[in-house]
Design a protein around this motif. Structure first.
Motif, PDB file in Angstrom:
ATOM      1  N   LEU A  39       0.827  -1.210   0.000  1.00  0.00           N
ATOM      2  CA  LEU A  39       0.000   0.000   0.000  1.00  0.00           C
ATOM      3  C   LEU A  39       0.862   1.261   0.000  1.00  0.00           C
ATOM      4  CD1 LEU A  39      -2.777  -1.093   2.528  1.00  0.00           C
ATOM      5  CD2 LEU A  39      -2.882  -1.050   0.029  1.00  0.00           C
ATOM      6  N   THR A  42       2.025   1.818  -3.379  1.00  0.00           N
ATOM      7  CA  THR A  42       0.942   2.412  -4.163  1.00  0.00           C
ATOM      8  C   THR A  42       0.979   3.929  -4.065  1.00  0.00           C
ATOM      9  OG1 THR A  42      -0.461   0.469  -3.803  1.00  0.00           O
ATOM     10  CG2 THR A  42      -1.556   2.528  -4.438  1.00  0.00           C
ATOM     11  N   ALA A  58      -1.809  -1.764  -5.737  1.00  0.00           N
ATOM     12  CA  ALA A  58      -2.823  -1.826  -4.684  1.00  0.00           C
ATOM     13  C   ALA A  58      -3.671  -3.081  -4.804  1.00  0.00           C
ATOM     14  CB  ALA A  58      -3.709  -0.578  -4.743  1.00  0.00           C
TER      15      ALA A  58
END
Length: 312
Positions: A39, A42, A58
Motif C-alpha cells: 500500500l 501504491t 494496490a
C-alpha cells in the motif's frame, strides 16, 4: 516544500516497513507488513503519477497476494529452521547494498538526454484508437510480454492445483464453506459486491483512455468473488467443470487467435489492422479480464480438498 516532506515521509515508511517485514519472525506479522509495504508503494507510484502501476500494486501487490499469503500461512505447519550462518547473511547484505546503490545511481545519475521511446509511442498511438498510452504500449508495442504475463498467472494456478490429493482431483477448491443468512460478513458482502462488480467493469472499460485496465479490473472482480466465498454466499466451482476450464483459458486463447490473425491482416504476429485495432484490443481485454478474475479467485481458494460428488 510540503511535497518534498511528503515524499521523504513515504520513502522513510517504505524502507522502515520493508526492514521490519524482513526482520520479524512471526508469519502473520510479516504478511501484514508485506500488505502495508504494498500500500505504501501504491502511494509512491501515485506520487510519480504512474497511476496504472499504482492501481496494479494496490490490487495485486497489497491485495490478492496478501490474501494468498494469509491462506498459505494457515495451511502450512510450523517449521523450525536453522539459523543462517553470519557469513551468508553478510554476503546477502552486501549484494543487497550493491543492487540498491546501482538502482540509486540509475535514478540520481541519469544519462542526458535520457533514452526514451515515449515520443515515438505517442506519435503512433492514434493508430491503435486508444487514449491511454500505457494500454497502447502493453497491447501494441509489448503485446507479447502482456500475453506471457497472463500465461504466468495461469501457470501459478496449475501449480496450486498440483498440490491436490488424488482423491480430491476434480473437486471444489478449499474446504466447504457453510452458508450464512445473517451476520456482519454476509451483510457486508451483499452490500459491497454489486458496487465492486460495477467498479471493476468500469476500471476495465475506462482503461482504454485513462488509468485502469484488465489486471486492475480483474483483481477487483476477483476480490468480490473472494468476498462472496468468505461470506459463505457461494463456493468455488469444481475444477473438473469444462466451462470453468474454458473460462480460464479464454483470455490466452483469444489473445493468440487475434495475434495469429494479425499475420495475414497486418503482416505480423500480434499486429492489428488500423481500422480494427481498438475493437480487437477491447476483445482481448474483456476475455483476459474474465480469465484473470477467475484465475485469481481460484488461486486464493487453493487446491481442491473435497472429492468430486461429495460436495455439501
Amino acid at each position: 516544500m510540503l511535497d518534498l516532506a511528503l515524499d521523504l515521509l513515504i520513502t522513510a515508511l517504505v524502507i522502515g516497513v520493508a526492514l521490519w517485514t524482513i526482520r520479524t519472525r512471526d508469519d502473520f506479522a510479516a504478511i501484514v507488513g508485506f500488505v502495508a509495504y504494498g500500500l505504501l508503494l501504491t502511494l509512491a507510484w501515485a506520487r510519480l503519477a504512474a497511476y496504472d502501476v499504482a492501481l496494479t500494486e494496490a490490487a495485486i501487490g497489497g491485495g490478492v497476494t496478501g490474501v494468498i499469503l494469509l491462506r498459505a500461512s494457515v495451511r502450512l505447519k510450523p517449521v523450525t529452521t536453522a539459523r543462517t550462518p553470519i557469513g551468508v547473511r553478510v554476503l546477502v547484505g552486501l549484494l543487497c547494498a550493491v543492487i540498491s546503490a546501482g538502482l540509486a545511481a540509475v535514478v540520481l545519475l541519469p544519462v542526458s538526454p535520457p533514452p526514451s521511446l515515449a515520443a515515438d509511442v505517442r506519435s503512433h498511438l492514434a493508430s491503435t484508437g486508444l487514449g491511454n498510452p500505457i494500454a497502447g504500449v502493453l497491447m501494441a508495442y509489448r503485446a507479447l510480454d502482456t500475453f506471457l504475463e497472463t500465461v504466468v498467472v495461469l501457470l501459478a494456478l496449475f501449480g496450486a492445483w498440483s498440490l491436490t490429493p488424488d482423491r480430491a482431483w476434480g473437486g471444489r477448491p478449499g474446504a466447504p464453506i457453510p452458508t450464512a443468512s445473517f451476520g456482519p460478513l454476509p451483510l457486508f458482502g451483499r452490500l459491497l459486491i454489486p458496487i465492486g462488480v460495477v467498479i471493476g467493469i468500469y476500471i476495465v472499460w475506462v482503461g482504454a483512455d485513462a488509468p485502469g485496465g484488465k489486471f486492475q479490473g480483474a483483481t477487483i472482480l476477483a476480490a468480490m468473488w473472494i468476498l462472496a466465498m468468505m461470506a459463505g454466499l457461494t463456493e468455488a466451482p469444481p475444477i473438473g467443470r469444462w466451462r470453468l476450464r474454458l473460462l480460464l483459458a479464454a483470455g490466452p486463447i483469444v489473445f493468440v487467435a487475434v495475434g495469429v490473425a494479425g499475420i495475414p491482416l497486418a503482416g505480423s504476429f500480434l499486429a492489428y489492422p488500423e481500422a480494427l485495432a481498438k475493437p480487437l484490443i477491447l476483445l482481448i481485454e474483456v476475455a483476459l479480464t474474465l480469465s484473470i478474475a477467475a484465475t485469481l479467485g481460484l488461486l486464493v481458494a487453493g487446491p481442491p480438498e473435497t472429492a468430486p460428488g461429495t460436495e455439501l
